[in-house]
Design an enzyme around this catalytic site. Structure first.
Site, PDB file in Angstrom:
ATOM      1  N   SER A  88      78.473  72.416  64.535  1.00 14.90           N
ATOM      2  CA  SER A  88      79.008  72.418  66.176  1.00 14.90           C
ATOM      3  C   SER A  88      78.331  73.390  66.850  1.00 14.90           C
ATOM      4  CB  SER A  88      80.559  72.903  65.597  1.00 14.90           C
ATOM      5  OG  SER A  88      81.112  73.212  66.902  1.00 14.90           O
ATOM      6  N   LYS A 117      84.181  70.126  58.936  1.00 15.33           N
ATOM      7  CA  LYS A 117      83.563  69.980  60.221  1.00 15.33           C
ATOM      8  C   LYS A 117      84.893  68.980  60.897  1.00 15.33           C
ATOM      9  CE  LYS A 117      81.464  69.930  64.378  1.00 15.33           C
ATOM     10  NZ  LYS A 117      81.463  68.548  64.890  1.00 15.33           N
ATOM     11  N   GLU A 158      89.819  71.322  67.246  1.00 14.73           N
ATOM     12  CA  GLU A 158      89.172  71.363  68.596  1.00 14.73           C
ATOM     13  C   GLU A 158      90.065  70.312  69.705  1.00 14.73           C
ATOM     14  OE1 GLU A 158      84.822  70.373  68.683  1.00 14.73           O
ATOM     15  OE2 GLU A 158      85.685  68.625  70.010  1.00 14.73           O
TER      16      GLU A 158
END
Ligand code: 6PG
Length: 473
Positions: free
Chosen positions: A129, A183, A190
């Protein structure tokens, strides 16, 4: 020529920048790209004068790598990853390792790890990321898969990762698809963060009438607070400052309000549904992107479905602070959901995740990097069995102190007809989680009524069924 320590396949934006990052830490690298013109361009431009050796066939590529070979694959997630692995497999030898640094689905990573480990090769599915900048200067890395392979890679990964006060933003996440799972949840969070910020912007602009200079100032100020200091708030402040050179208008206002997505947010929701972990804030964020894409239909609907008209008469400065508080409370709920999902996945898939470490490696390099991740890290380090982040002492008090403001912001949004799906989903999560009694006793009665699904009682042990229609009182 000395053999190369590290190889990179795939020279699109992320591959190119990660390759240069590795080289800049003193590791000689080899690069290969399916389209050779791309490799040539890279060698002539960004790799010029650097310790990079180009290869134009995979055979040549593996031959110039030192053993055990470390091959980072940076191609599009899905089939292209399988194709590259298939081509590489016969060329590699036991002990060599492949690292997939794309946004692969964790289930694919699980399968690939099993298949490659069975042939004696190592496979590391690594979440990366931080976008272009992060890849070049220091991303947050979430490697999972073959642990012995990770150990071989550790000296390189710890150097290329972002560095924070308590170490590099990388740790061995866990076996199989653990790295890509973490992730994926990072991306779900996010999505949640981005939607919450978008809702705050909508309220600041359309309830309080703030212009772009003021919006910039508000976000720049929020970025200085312990609660909200973060990369996403920082770039939001920058965005409001940017004036389109052509029209001299704030560029953000010229951008079509139809959000795209590549899938990781949706995968997070799908996994949460499968595991039975509520993540309503992230779900709301995915849905908000989906409905935004119905632009033409929304335009037509707006002609027929007018909303309320309202005018704000309160104290603007005080209400800005309330929106800030609502944003922080909503964000806490979103992270609580994300961590709860990780905890359940860890149990279900035997990932043995360390949630404190996970929060720590998100403190730098990644898109969700934020000051308050340090508190999340401490909360899980102090109590690794914490059932929900909202129960950690520092978070509990923070939310209780702000809940009145949070509720007021939602009431005002409703009065103005402004959708705040992620703010609302967070508050509903909070209220559902903290209430002793929910109305699902009625749901159970209905299920039993029409389907004889049975129910339990609060006043005695056992499983019950009632012939509901036969009893009138
Ligand atoms: C990161 C990002 C990145 C992601 C983009 C686009 O951590 O660097 O999560 O991996 O691909 O943000 O995601 P969407 O297109 O789904 O918004």
């Amino acid at each position: 020529m000395t053999k190369r320590t590290f190889g990179v396949i795939g020279l699109a934006v992320m591959g190119e920048n990660l390759a240069l990052n590795v080289e800049s830490r003193g590791f000689p690298i080899a690069v290969y790209n399916r389209t050779s013109s791309k490799t040539k361009e890279f060698m002539e431009q960004r790799a010029k004068g650097k310790d990079v050796k180009d290869a134009y066939s995979l055979e040549e590529f593996v031959q110039i790598l030192e053993r055990p070979r470390k091959v980072l694959v940076m191609v599009k997630a899905g089939n292209p990853v399988d194709k590259v692995i298939e081509q590489l497999k016969p060329l590699l030898e036991p002990g060599d390792m492949i690292i997939d640094g794309g946004n692969s689905l964790y289930e694919d990573t699980e399968r690939r790890t099993q298949e490659l480990e069975a042939t004696g090769l190592g496979f590391v599915g690594m979440g990366v990321s931080g976008g272009e900048e992060g890849a070049l200067h220091g991303p947050s890395l979430m490697p999972g898969g073959t642990e012995t392979a990770y150990k071989e890679l550790e000296p390189i990964l710890t150097k290329i990762a972002a560095q924070v006060n308590d170490g590099p933003c990388v740790t061995y996440i866990g076996p199989g698809g653990a790295g890509h799972y973490v992730k994926m949840v990072h991306n779900g969070i996010e999505y949640g963060d981005m939607q919450l910020i978008a809702e705050a912007y909508d309220l600041l602009k359309n309830v309080l009438g703030l212009d772009h200079k003021q919006l910039h100032e508000v976000f720049a100020e929020w970025n200085t607070t312990d609660e909200l200091n973060s990369f996403l708030i920082e770039i939001t402040a920058d965005i409001f400052k940017y004036v389109d050179p052509e029209t001299k208008k704030p560029l953000v206002e010229l951008i079509l309000d139809a959000a795209g997505q590549k899938g990781t947010g949706r995968w997070t929701v799908v996994s949460s549904l499968e595991l039975g972990v509520p993540i309503p804030t992230m779900y709301a964020a995915v849905n908000a992107r989906v409905i935004s894409a119905y632009k033409q239909e929304r335009l037509a609907a707006s002609e027929q479905l007018p909303g309320p008209t309202a005018k704000f008469n309160g104290d603007v400065k005080a209400f800005i602070n309330k929106i800030r508080d609502a944003l922080y409370c909503s964000k806490m709920c979103s992270y609580a959901q994300g961590m709860a999902l990780l905890s359940k996945a860890s149990e279900e898939f035997n990932y043995n995740l360390d949630l404190g470490e996970t929060a720590r490696i998100w403190k730098g390099g990644c898109i969700i990097r934020a000051g308050f991740l340090d508190k999340i890290k401490s909360a899980f380090q102090e109590n690794p069995k914490l059932p929900n982040l909202l129960l950690a002492p520092e978070f509990k008090q923070s939310i209780l102190d702000r809940q009145e403001a949070w509720r007021e912001v939602l009431m005002v949004a409703n009065q103005f007809g402004i959708p705040v799906p992620a703010f609302s989903a967070s508050l509903d999560y909070f209220d559902s989680y903290r209430r002793t009694q929910l109305p699902q006793n009625l749901t159970q009665a209905q299920r039993d009524y029409f389907g004889a699904h049975t129910y339990e009682r609060t006043d005695k042990e056992g499983v019950f069924h009632t012939e509901w229609a036969q009893v009138s009182e």
